[in-house]
Design an enzyme around this catalytic site. Structure first.
Site: not given
Length: 135
Positions: A18-19
């Site tokens: 994810d980020f």
């Protein structure tokens, strides 16, 4: 196979994160799905053959109990450990772990059901026998 379980190594790629550069929680579900599929292949059962040869038989996830204990990051090499835990008429429960080395990152009990035409059916005896053999 080792110690009664199927062991599948998986490397974490950018697409799995994810980020924050940690593995996205849903990616662990994909990793465990691969582990379950490879367990069947290890006992010489291909899901595509079951579907084709047994009138559309397929396995669907009925229930999952997941405990996220730690997080992996890009480039980690993980091990997906899958072992049969319980066999019933139309369902079986598999115990799975996602490990980084000796560290357990995710633990799950996954119940899958055999279905055909949207209805539960008995797990084929050949598969039942193959999964009850000590690896």
């Amino acid at each position: 196979m080792q110690d009664g379980a199927h062991v599948l190594p998986i490397r974490v790629y950018y697409e799995d994160t994810d980020f924050s550069a940690r593995v996205y929680h849903a990616s662990y579900l994909r990793f465990m799905e691969r582990g379950r599929t490879e367990l069947l292949r290890a006992v010489e059962v291909a899901q595509s053959d079951l579907h084709a040869d047994m009138g559309g038989l397929a396995f669907v996830v009925r229930k999952m109990n997941i405990d996220f204990l730690g997080g992996a990051v890009m480039d980690d090499v993980l091990t997906i450990v899958t072992r049969p835990k319980e066999m019933r008429g139309a369902s079986m429960t598999l115990a799975q772990e996602v490990r980084r080395g000796d560290e357990v990152l995710v633990k799950a009990d996954v119940m899958v059901a055999a279905v055909r035409g949207g209805r539960a059916v008995r797990i084929p005896d050949e598969l039942r026998a193959a999964l009850s053999v000590d690896f």
